[in-house]
Design a protein around this motif. Sequence first.
Motif, PDB file in Angstrom:
ATOM      1  N   SER A   2       0.813  -1.218   0.000  1.00 45.67           N
ATOM      2  CA  SER A   2       0.000   0.000   0.000  1.00 45.67           C
ATOM      3  C   SER A   2       0.847   1.269   0.000  1.00 45.67           C
ATOM      4  CB  SER A   2      -0.926   0.019   1.219  1.00 45.67           C
ATOM      5  OG  SER A   2      -0.173   0.128   2.419  1.00 45.67           O
ATOM      6  N   TYR A   5      -3.564   5.280   0.092  1.00 45.82           N
ATOM      7  CA  TYR A   5      -4.279   4.754   1.257  1.00 45.82           C
ATOM      8  C   TYR A   5      -3.255   4.318   2.301  1.00 45.82           C
ATOM      9  CZ  TYR A   5      -7.514   4.600  -2.611  1.00 45.82           C
ATOM     10  OH  TYR A   5      -8.253   4.944  -3.709  1.00 45.82           O
ATOM     11  N   LEU A  47      -2.459   2.145   5.717  1.00 41.89           N
ATOM     12  CA  LEU A  47      -2.820   1.078   6.645  1.00 41.89           C
ATOM     13  C   LEU A  47      -2.526   1.539   8.061  1.00 41.89           C
ATOM     14  CD1 LEU A  47      -3.814  -1.915   6.467  1.00 41.89           C
ATOM     15  CD2 LEU A  47      -1.416  -2.581   6.696  1.00 41.89           C
ATOM     16  N   LEU A  49      -7.999   0.094   6.685  1.00 41.53           N
ATOM     17  CA  LEU A  49      -7.803   1.072   5.622  1.00 41.53           C
ATOM     18  C   LEU A  49      -9.113   1.801   5.371  1.00 41.53           C
ATOM     19  CD1 LEU A  49      -6.047  -1.255   3.036  1.00 41.53           C
ATOM     20  CD2 LEU A  49      -5.031   0.900   3.772  1.00 41.53           C
ATOM     21  N   GLU A 106     -14.484   1.261   4.475  1.00 42.70           N
ATOM     22  CA  GLU A 106     -13.468   0.869   5.450  1.00 42.70           C
ATOM     23  C   GLU A 106     -13.254  -0.635   5.403  1.00 42.70           C
ATOM     24  OE1 GLU A 106     -12.837   0.886  10.307  1.00 42.70           O
ATOM     25  OE2 GLU A 106     -14.345   2.206   9.378  1.00 42.70           O
TER      26      GLU A 106
END
Length: 343
Positions: A222, A227, A229, A238, A245
Motif C-alpha cells: 500500500s 491509502y 494502513l 484502511l 473501510e
Amino acid sequence: MTEHLRERVVAYADLLTDDIGQIQQLLAQVRELAESQEPARVHMLAERLTAVHLDTDWVLVPRQYSPADWYMLAMDRFMSFAGIPAYDILTPAEREELTLVPTELEVPATFEFVVNDDPNGGAFFVELGTNERLFYWSLERKQILFNADAITNLLVENYRKKTTAPRIRTVTTLLTEFGRYMEREFGYKVDYNILETKDDFLYPLVQTEMPAGMLDRLFVLSADSNYFLQNIPNGAGLVLEQGVEVRIFYANDATAIGAQRWHFQVIDGHDAVSWLDILLDYDFIGAWYLKERHYLAVESDELVFGLQGNRALKNYGASAPVKSEAPQVEVLQPNTTDEEPEA
C-alpha cells in the motif's frame, strides 16, 4: 386373424402408446417450464425435470435436453423474473444444450451446469474454459452455496488481468442478484461468503497457519497508493474511496491456530460492498490476498467443494456466517506517519 397375432399387435400398440404417453407428459412439463409466469410453478417443474430421465424402448427421442440444461433453463426463468440483465443463453443448432454467456464482460467466458453425481444431488455452475465451479445449487433443499476459491481464481486472478472491474462486476451482480432473488422468493439458504455485502458480516476464514508478517506485507504494497494502513485493536484497517473501510483483525480464541481467529470486514454504511469488490477495485489488496490466501482465505462449504486448494487445515468453528463483535474503533483517518502496523 389368429388370437396369437391379435395379442401381439395389441401389445405392440400398447407399448407404443405407453412410450408416447411418457413423451407427451414430459413435453407438457417442458412447455410449462418455459411459459409459466408463476415462479413457484417453475421451481416445482424444474425440480421434477432435473430428477427425471426419459427411458422409452419403443419410441426414441434422439435429441434431448439433459438434467443440467433444465437447471440452466430454470436459472434463466428466475433471472428473467428478477430482471437480471447482461447475459444470454446460447442454443447450438446441432444439439440440445444450454450455455450462459455474459454479454458485457469482454472476456471469453461460457457457463454450464454440471450435475453432481453423489447422493446429495444438485448441480454446479461451471465456467467451461477453466472448470471453476462458482456455485452449487440444490432445488430440492433450496440451497445455493458460492465457492469463494473458484470465484477468486476466475474473477480476480484470471479476468482482472484482462478487463476492468466494472465489467467483471456484471458477473458478480448476476450471481449475487440470483441468490438474493431465490432467497427472497423461495426462502433459500444462500452462503454468499466472498460476495456478502452486509457491514456487520465477518468473513469466515480458512486458516492454515499463523499469518506472521501478513499486515507488514500489506503495508509495503500500500506504500505506493494513496491509502494508509493503520492500527486498530488486534489488527489494521484502511479507509478507501467513498469512505469504505476495510478491517483485518483477530479475536482471541484458544481453539484457533495460534489462539487467533482472523476476520475480514468491509464497512461502507450501505451494505453494498463485498470483499470481492475490494479485491477487484484495489489492485494492491488483490495482489496481497492472492498471495496470502494460501494461509488465510475466505471460507466456502468444505463438504460441497472440498478442501480449498492446497489448504489442508480448517479454522474450526468458522463454517457458519459469523457475527461476533468487531473491535469498537473510530472511523480511520489518513495517517501522516510511516509507522507500520503490527501483525
